[in-house]
Motif scaffolding. Structure first.
Motif, PDB file in Angstrom:
ATOM      1  N   GLU A  33      -1.758   0.909  -1.225  1.00 22.11           N
ATOM      2  CA  GLU A  33      -1.933  -0.479  -0.775  1.00 22.11           C
ATOM      3  C   GLU A  33      -3.179  -0.614   0.095  1.00 22.11           C
ATOM      4  OE1 GLU A  33       1.131  -2.958   0.389  1.00 22.11           O
ATOM      5  OE2 GLU A  33       2.565  -2.176  -1.056  1.00 22.11           O
ATOM      6  N   SER A  34      -3.419   0.361   0.964  1.00 23.00           N
ATOM      7  CA  SER A  34      -4.622   0.345   1.796  1.00 23.00           C
ATOM      8  C   SER A  34      -5.870   0.440   0.933  1.00 23.00           C
ATOM      9  CB  SER A  34      -4.569   1.499   2.790  1.00 23.00           C
ATOM     10  OG  SER A  34      -5.786   1.605   3.475  1.00 23.00           O
ATOM     11  N   GLY A  37      -6.634  -2.839  -0.788  1.00 22.72           N
ATOM     12  CA  GLY A  37      -7.265  -3.785   0.132  1.00 22.72           C
ATOM     13  C   GLY A  37      -8.742  -3.507   0.296  1.00 22.72           C
ATOM     14  N   THR A  40     -10.737  -4.518  -2.821  1.00 17.68           N
ATOM     15  CA  THR A  40     -10.979  -5.958  -2.878  1.00 17.68           C
ATOM     16  C   THR A  40     -12.247  -6.311  -2.111  1.00 17.68           C
ATOM     17  OG1 THR A  40      -8.607  -6.353  -3.006  1.00 17.68           O
ATOM     18  CG2 THR A  40      -9.980  -8.205  -2.363  1.00 17.68           C
TER      19      THR A  40
END
Length: 101
Positions: A33-34, A37, A40
């Motif tokens: 998930e990190s 991010g 992105t």
């Protein structure tokens, strides 16, 4: 042409629906998930860099990237959006008036 638009529309809708539908079923590790991010942010920076420096596949000159840089610094300093846009446009316009490509 119409078929391509329909296929892209259905694909976009599928991606938009997949997020909420699969969110409960799919669990990602905190590391992934990190990483997502960060990816992105990297994608957005690459998009801004490409848009700011290229026009028609060729270098757009110094004025446009300078304006984007001024806007980026002001946004980073949390200036109001209107100030960011006007300052970026004014920077590019003034440089072009001075003959900078």
């Amino acid at each position: 042409m119409v078929i391509a638009i329909v296929v892209l529309s259905v694909g976009t809708l599928g991606f938009r629906l997949a997020g909420p539908l699969l969110r409960e079923r799919l669990t990602l590790s905190p590391r992934i998930e990190s990483l997502m991010g960060r990816l992105t942010v990297v994608l957005l920076v690459a998009l801004v860099a490409t848009t700011a420096t290229l026009e028609g596949g060729e270098f757009a000159g110094i004025a446009r990237p300078a304006g984007v840089l001024v806007g980026g610094v002001l946004a980073w300093r949390k200036a109001p959006f209107v100030v960011v846009v006007i300052a970026a446009a004014a920077t590019a316009a003034i440089l072009r008036l001075l003959g900078v490509p």
